[in-house]
Design a protein around this motif. Structure first.
Motif, PDB file in Angstrom:
ATOM      1  N   UNK A 119      82.988  -4.596  64.099  1.00 32.87           N
ATOM      2  CA  UNK A 119      82.629  -3.643  63.030  1.00 32.87           C
ATOM      3  C   UNK A 119      83.872  -3.155  62.279  1.00 32.87           C
ATOM      4  N   UNK A 120      84.932  -2.878  63.015  1.00 35.40           N
ATOM      5  CA  UNK A 120      86.169  -2.425  62.376  1.00 35.40           C
ATOM      6  C   UNK A 120      86.772  -3.533  61.512  1.00 35.40           C
ATOM      7  N   UNK A 121      86.892  -4.743  62.066  1.00 34.28           N
ATOM      8  CA  UNK A 121      87.446  -5.857  61.294  1.00 34.28           C
ATOM      9  C   UNK A 121      86.561  -6.207  60.096  1.00 34.28           C
ATOM     10  N   UNK A 122      85.243  -6.110  60.259  1.00 31.47           N
ATOM     11  CA  UNK A 122      84.321  -6.391  59.148  1.00 31.47           C
ATOM     12  C   UNK A 122      84.488  -5.360  58.039  1.00 31.47           C
ATOM     13  N   UNK A 123      84.673  -4.102  58.411  1.00 32.26           N
ATOM     14  CA  UNK A 123      84.930  -3.058  57.416  1.00 32.26           C
ATOM     15  C   UNK A 123      86.161  -3.413  56.587  1.00 32.26           C
ATOM     16  N   UNK A 124      87.221  -3.863  57.248  1.00 30.65           N
ATOM     17  CA  UNK A 124      88.430  -4.268  56.530  1.00 30.65           C
ATOM     18  C   UNK A 124      88.159  -5.485  55.642  1.00 30.65           C
ATOM     19  N   UNK A 125      87.426  -6.441  56.181  1.00 30.75           N
ATOM     20  CA  UNK A 125      87.125  -7.665  55.426  1.00 30.75           C
ATOM     21  C   UNK A 125      86.288  -7.352  54.178  1.00 30.75           C
ATOM     22  N   UNK A 126      85.323  -6.471  54.320  1.00 35.53           N
ATOM     23  CA  UNK A 126      84.437  -6.128  53.198  1.00 35.53           C
ATOM     24  C   UNK A 126      85.096  -5.202  52.181  1.00 35.53           C
ATOM     25  N   UNK A 127      86.196  -4.577  52.557  1.00 40.48           N
ATOM     26  CA  UNK A 127      86.894  -3.628  51.678  1.00 40.48           C
ATOM     27  C   UNK A 127      88.388  -3.946  51.621  1.00 40.48           C
ATOM     28  N   UNK A 128      88.752  -5.153  51.184  1.00 36.64           N
ATOM     29  CA  UNK A 128      90.172  -5.533  51.244  1.00 36.64           C
ATOM     30  C   UNK A 128      91.079  -4.661  50.380  1.00 36.64           C
ATOM     31  N   UNK A 129      90.610  -4.258  49.214  1.00 34.30           N
ATOM     32  CA  UNK A 129      91.458  -3.426  48.351  1.00 34.30           C
ATOM     33  C   UNK A 129      91.620  -2.023  48.935  1.00 34.30           C
ATOM     34  N   UNK A 130      90.515  -1.465  49.420  1.00 40.14           N
ATOM     35  CA  UNK A 130      90.594  -0.150  50.078  1.00 40.14           C
ATOM     36  C   UNK A 130      91.492  -0.220  51.309  1.00 40.14           C
ATOM     37  N   UNK A 131      91.389  -1.316  52.056  1.00 42.30           N
ATOM     38  CA  UNK A 131      92.216  -1.488  53.253  1.00 42.30           C
ATOM     39  C   UNK A 131      93.686  -1.526  52.877  1.00 42.30           C
ATOM     40  N   UNK A 132      93.992  -2.260  51.825  1.00 44.50           N
ATOM     41  CA  UNK A 132      95.390  -2.338  51.380  1.00 44.50           C
ATOM     42  C   UNK A 132      95.922  -0.948  51.016  1.00 44.50           C
ATOM     43  N   UNK A 133      95.084  -0.175  50.345  1.00 48.43           N
ATOM     44  CA  UNK A 133      95.501   1.170  49.929  1.00 48.43           C
ATOM     45  C   UNK A 133      95.538   2.125  51.122  1.00 48.43           C
ATOM     46  N   UNK A 134      94.417   2.253  51.821  1.00 47.66           N
ATOM     47  CA  UNK A 134      94.263   3.293  52.834  1.00 47.66           C
ATOM     48  C   UNK A 134      94.889   3.007  54.178  1.00 47.66           C
ATOM     49  N   UNK A 135      95.032   1.721  54.524  1.00 45.41           N
ATOM     50  CA  UNK A 135      95.535   1.357  55.851  1.00 45.41           C
ATOM     51  C   UNK A 135      96.996   0.935  55.813  1.00 45.41           C
ATOM     52  N   UNK A 136      97.475   0.609  54.595  1.00 45.09           N
ATOM     53  CA  UNK A 136      98.830   0.077  54.491  1.00 45.09           C
ATOM     54  C   UNK A 136      99.718   0.936  53.587  1.00 45.09           C
ATOM     55  N   UNK A 138      98.118  -5.590  62.786  1.00 44.04           N
ATOM     56  CA  UNK A 138      98.748  -6.885  62.504  1.00 44.04           C
ATOM     57  C   UNK A 138      97.716  -7.953  62.179  1.00 44.04           C
ATOM     58  N   UNK A 139      96.626  -7.981  62.939  1.00 44.20           N
ATOM     59  CA  UNK A 139      95.593  -8.987  62.686  1.00 44.20           C
ATOM     60  C   UNK A 139      94.882  -8.732  61.354  1.00 44.20           C
ATOM     61  N   UNK A 140      94.728  -7.486  60.986  1.00 42.57           N
ATOM     62  CA  UNK A 140      94.129  -7.172  59.688  1.00 42.57           C
ATOM     63  C   UNK A 140      95.022  -7.686  58.565  1.00 42.57           C
TER      64      UNK A 140
END
Length: 190
Positions: free
Chosen positions: A94-111, A159-161
């Motif tokens: 579920x966590x990895x899928x959230x990142x996969x479905x929201x790549x731009x948000x992940x780049x902003x919010x997680x990185x 790292x995997x994300x």
């Protein structure tokens, strides 16, 4: 706010995510966002006080979703041994899928966001709490400090994300299965 207002606000948020992900916070201007959204600057200011305000709304939304997923990964009591790995795998998927479905948000919010470090620290705290509770339930050995396990797990997720999910090299379920095997079976040759 009426439905047209909600649509306009959502459009501004979507275009801001694209712009922040593409150019970074400091290089993005409100004029870039409104040009992408095809609205005027006064329209922007009907919904957001500033560039900082829209960025904060974006990162807070992302972080809330991620913390909710992390909290929800707490295992239920009295799970059968055979379903333990499966339940953990589902939580990680579920966590990895959230990142996969929201790549731009992940780049902003997680990185990229200044708050990304704090987010990961909060993930570690939540996962530590979950693991300690699961340890109390008898699922995990007392031989390992759960705070170190949580730090290691969040580091692996990060790292995997970055290297597998955002680059589309791996699928969420495949990464979750590998992590579960590493953490539960280990890498020792049998």
């Amino acid at each position: 706010m009426d439905s047209d207002g909600e649509v306009t606000k959502q459009l501004l948020l979507e275009k801001a995510v694209e712009q922040f992900a593409e150019c970074g916070y400091h290089s993005t201007k409100i004029s870039d966002i409104v040009n992408k959204a095809k609205v005027t600057q006064p329209t922007f200011y009907l919904y957001f006080e500033s560039k900082e305000a829209i960025f904060l709304e974006i990162t807070e939304f992302f972080q809330l979703q991620l913390i909710n997923l992390t909290s929800a990964s707490l295992l239920e009591e009295n799970l059968e041994t055979h379903s333990l790995k499966l339940q953990i795998c589902l939580g990680l998927t579920r966590i990895f899928t959230f990142f996969e479905e929201n790549p731009l948000l992940t780049k902003i919010g997680f990185v990229e966001a200044d708050s990304a470090k704090e987010l990961k620290e909060n993930m570690v705290k939540q996962i530590t709490e979950n693991l300690k509770e699961e340890q109390r339930m008898g699922y995990f050995s007392d031989a390992y400090p759960m705070d170190l396990v949580a730090e290691s797990l969040v580091g692996s997720i990060e790292r995997l994300t970055l290297n597998e999910i955002l680059t589309k090299k791996s699928k969420p379920v495949d990464l979750a299965e590998v992590l579960v095997e590493i953490y539960f079976t280990g890498i020792q040759k049998k």
